[in-house]
Design a protein around this motif. Structure first.
Motif, PDB file in Angstrom:
ATOM      1  N   MET A   1       0.866  -1.098   0.263  1.00  0.00           N
ATOM      2  CA  MET A   1       0.306  -0.308  -0.088  1.00  0.00           C
ATOM      3  C   MET A   1       1.060   1.584  -0.169  1.00  0.00           C
ATOM      4  N   PRO A   2       1.061   2.100  -0.570  1.00  0.00           N
ATOM      5  CA  PRO A   2       1.962   3.664  -1.375  1.00  0.00           C
ATOM      6  C   PRO A   2       1.030   4.248  -0.312  1.00  0.00           C
ATOM      7  N   GLU A   3       2.329   5.380   0.306  1.00  0.00           N
ATOM      8  CA  GLU A   3       1.743   6.484   1.432  1.00  0.00           C
ATOM      9  C   GLU A   3       2.370   7.485   1.008  1.00  0.00           C
ATOM     10  N   PRO A   4       1.574   8.468   1.337  1.00  0.00           N
ATOM     11  CA  PRO A   4       2.407  10.002   0.627  1.00  0.00           C
ATOM     12  C   PRO A   4       3.606  10.287   2.140  1.00  0.00           C
ATOM     13  N   GLU A   5       2.979  10.196   2.489  1.00  0.00           N
ATOM     14  CA  GLU A   5       3.507  10.146   3.854  1.00  0.00           C
ATOM     15  C   GLU A   5       3.826   9.656   5.035  1.00  0.00           C
ATOM     16  N   LYS A   6       5.531   9.142   5.689  1.00  0.00           N
ATOM     17  CA  LYS A   6       5.683   8.059   6.752  1.00  0.00           C
ATOM     18  C   LYS A   6       6.238   8.130   7.095  1.00  0.00           C
ATOM     19  N   HIS A   7       6.140   7.865   8.512  1.00  0.00           N
ATOM     20  CA  HIS A   7       6.680   8.390   9.805  1.00  0.00           C
ATOM     21  C   HIS A   7       7.823   6.946  10.501  1.00  0.00           C
ATOM     22  N   THR A   8       8.735   6.707  10.581  1.00  0.00           N
ATOM     23  CA  THR A   8       8.669   5.318  11.044  1.00  0.00           C
ATOM     24  C   THR A   8       9.972   5.375  12.027  1.00  0.00           C
ATOM     25  N   ALA A   9       9.738   4.774  13.102  1.00  0.00           N
ATOM     26  CA  ALA A   9      11.422   5.717  14.099  1.00  0.00           C
ATOM     27  C   ALA A   9      11.667   3.256  14.826  1.00  0.00           C
ATOM     28  N   GLU A  10      12.962   3.569  14.896  1.00  0.00           N
ATOM     29  CA  GLU A  10      13.200   2.355  14.796  1.00  0.00           C
ATOM     30  C   GLU A  10      13.500   1.867  17.220  1.00  0.00           C
ATOM     31  N   THR A  11      12.850   0.764  17.273  1.00  0.00           N
ATOM     32  CA  THR A  11      13.543   0.448  18.415  1.00  0.00           C
ATOM     33  C   THR A  11      14.928   0.541  18.676  1.00  0.00           C
ATOM     34  N   PRO A  12      15.745   1.262  19.798  1.00  0.00           N
ATOM     35  CA  PRO A  12      16.861   0.816  20.219  1.00  0.00           C
ATOM     36  C   PRO A  12      17.090  -0.261  20.513  1.00  0.00           C
ATOM     37  N   GLY A  13      18.448  -1.163  19.678  1.00  0.00           N
ATOM     38  CA  GLY A  13      18.735  -2.553  20.201  1.00  0.00           C
ATOM     39  C   GLY A  13      18.542  -3.512  18.994  1.00  0.00           C
ATOM     40  N   GLY A  14      17.437  -3.209  18.802  1.00  0.00           N
ATOM     41  CA  GLY A  14      16.562  -3.706  17.598  1.00  0.00           C
ATOM     42  C   GLY A  14      17.508  -5.178  16.234  1.00  0.00           C
ATOM     43  N   SER A  15      17.639  -6.471  15.537  1.00  0.00           N
ATOM     44  CA  SER A  15      18.093  -6.091  14.417  1.00  0.00           C
ATOM     45  C   SER A  15      17.540  -5.612  13.871  1.00  0.00           C
ATOM     46  N   PRO A  16      17.883  -6.029  12.310  1.00  0.00           N
ATOM     47  CA  PRO A  16      17.616  -5.217  11.106  1.00  0.00           C
ATOM     48  C   PRO A  16      16.437  -6.442  10.700  1.00  0.00           C
ATOM     49  N   GLY A  17      16.004  -7.342  11.604  1.00  0.00           N
ATOM     50  CA  GLY A  17      15.559  -8.374  10.635  1.00  0.00           C
ATOM     51  C   GLY A  17      14.303  -8.334  11.478  1.00  0.00           C
ATOM     52  N   GLU A  18      13.878  -7.760  12.709  1.00  0.00           N
ATOM     53  CA  GLU A  18      12.665  -7.063  13.709  1.00  0.00           C
ATOM     54  C   GLU A  18      11.799  -6.363  12.911  1.00  0.00           C
ATOM     55  N   HIS A  19      12.703  -5.348  11.698  1.00  0.00           N
ATOM     56  CA  HIS A  19      12.006  -4.325  11.823  1.00  0.00           C
ATOM     57  C   HIS A  19      11.000  -4.643  11.244  1.00  0.00           C
ATOM     58  N   VAL A  20       9.619  -4.001  11.948  1.00  0.00           N
ATOM     59  CA  VAL A  20       8.909  -3.909  11.160  1.00  0.00           C
ATOM     60  C   VAL A  20       7.927  -3.016  11.455  1.00  0.00           C
ATOM     61  N   ASP A 103      -1.518   5.965   6.742  1.00  0.00           N
ATOM     62  CA  ASP A 103      -2.340   5.353   6.264  1.00  0.00           C
ATOM     63  C   ASP A 103      -2.717   6.642   5.390  1.00  0.00           C
ATOM     64  N   GLU A 104      -3.108   6.285   4.135  1.00  0.00           N
ATOM     65  CA  GLU A 104      -3.243   7.707   3.541  1.00  0.00           C
ATOM     66  C   GLU A 104      -4.797   7.812   3.065  1.00  0.00           C
ATOM     67  N   SER A 105      -4.662   6.084   3.944  1.00  0.00           N
ATOM     68  CA  SER A 105      -7.239   6.972   3.797  1.00  0.00           C
ATOM     69  C   SER A 105      -7.315   7.557   4.631  1.00  0.00           C
ATOM     70  N   LEU A 106      -6.701   7.524   5.966  1.00  0.00           N
ATOM     71  CA  LEU A 106      -7.228   7.972   6.908  1.00  0.00           C
ATOM     72  C   LEU A 106      -7.352  10.123   6.574  1.00  0.00           C
ATOM     73  N   TYR A 107      -6.388  10.461   5.384  1.00  0.00           N
ATOM     74  CA  TYR A 107      -7.117  11.693   4.893  1.00  0.00           C
ATOM     75  C   TYR A 107      -8.711  12.057   4.564  1.00  0.00           C
ATOM     76  N   ARG A 108      -8.709  10.738   4.180  1.00  0.00           N
ATOM     77  CA  ARG A 108     -10.352  10.395   3.335  1.00  0.00           C
ATOM     78  C   ARG A 108     -12.055  10.500   4.412  1.00  0.00           C
ATOM     79  N   ASN A 109     -10.871   9.907   5.996  1.00  0.00           N
ATOM     80  CA  ASN A 109     -11.984   9.693   7.078  1.00  0.00           C
ATOM     81  C   ASN A 109     -12.937  10.932   7.216  1.00  0.00           C
ATOM     82  N   GLU A 110     -14.368  10.902   6.974  1.00  0.00           N
ATOM     83  CA  GLU A 110     -15.527  11.243   7.987  1.00  0.00           C
ATOM     84  C   GLU A 110     -15.509  11.716   9.123  1.00  0.00           C
ATOM     85  N   ASP A 111     -15.282  11.463  10.314  1.00  0.00           N
ATOM     86  CA  ASP A 111     -15.415  11.190  11.557  1.00  0.00           C
ATOM     87  C   ASP A 111     -14.466  13.053  11.365  1.00  0.00           C
ATOM     88  N   PRO A 112     -15.146  13.692  12.733  1.00  0.00           N
ATOM     89  CA  PRO A 112     -14.384  14.999  12.384  1.00  0.00           C
ATOM     90  C   PRO A 112     -13.378  14.482  13.307  1.00  0.00           C
TER      91      PRO A 112
END
Length: 205
Positions: A1-20, A103-112
């Motif tokens: 799923m493509p996202e025009p805006e992405k914010h990711t942050a890793e937990t210190p100490g995690g190995s690359p294979g654990e990145h989700v 998730d870009e679908s949040l932009y289209r959510n109708e809930d104020p």
């Protein structure tokens, strides 16, 4: 799923294979979209496990406030107890491994309420990016010359339709991900490096 805006942050100490990466849905966004909760999660991700009192002192808040908001983060799956540290009377918290993606679908959510949460979340992330950059600029002379030459603060102006901007963003994300597992991350002179990617339309004139 493509996202025009992405914010990711890793937990210190995690190995690359654990990145989700966890997509933010309306429920989890409501649980995270509070300035103090975002700061608490950021602190646990960057500096490791801590108690509510330690986080309160670090962030200039009351321990009652940090305790409440940590429990809210836990209810939405962003933080959890640290069993390796929680042997005393005070509860120790740690970030759940991985990062978050907007998730870009949040932009289209109708809930104020959801639209308000989107505004809070995006503005807080923008403020954190600005704070991090200003901190680096204010302390840049503390770093070796090779870091000053390697760091970057560039901006570019392009003319693109939305589809090409999406393509550019996805390619930049993919390139950054290639460096996540680079063997050089274990080099003696390796340091944590923050990469900010901002790409947005702008009215001319």
């Amino acid at each position: 799923m493509p996202e025009p805006e992405k914010h990711t942050a890793e937990t210190p100490g995690g190995s690359p294979g654990e990145h989700v990466v966890r997509p933010l849905d309306p429920r989890s966004l409501r649980g995270l979209a509070h300035p103090l909760r975002i700061q608490l999660l950021r602190a646990l991700r960057r500096q490791g496990s801590a108690t509510a009192s330690q986080l309160a002192e670090r962030l200039g808040e009351s321990s009652g406030a940090t305790s409440y908001h940590l429990r809210q983060l836990a209810a939405h799956g962003f933080v959890e107890d640290d069993p390796e540290r929680g042997k005393g009377r005070e509860r120790w918290w740690k970030a759940v491994p991985g990062g978050t993606v907007f998730d870009e679908s949040l932009y289209r959510n109708e809930d104020p309420e959801i639209r308000g949460a989107v505004d809070v979340y995006l503005h807080e992330i923008a403020s954190i990016h600005t704070q991090e950059l200003n901190t680096y600029l204010g302390t840049r002379n503390d770093w070796a010359q090779k870091w000053l030459g390697a760091s970057d603060m560039s901006d570019f102006t392009l003319r693109l339709p939305p589809a090409k901007l999406r393509e550019l963003s996805e390619k930049m994300h993919a390139l950054v991900e290639e460096y996540r597992t680079a063997p050089e991350q274990d080099a003696p002179d390796a340091e944590r490096v923050r990469v900010h990617l901002h790409a947005f339309p702008q009215h001319e004139g």
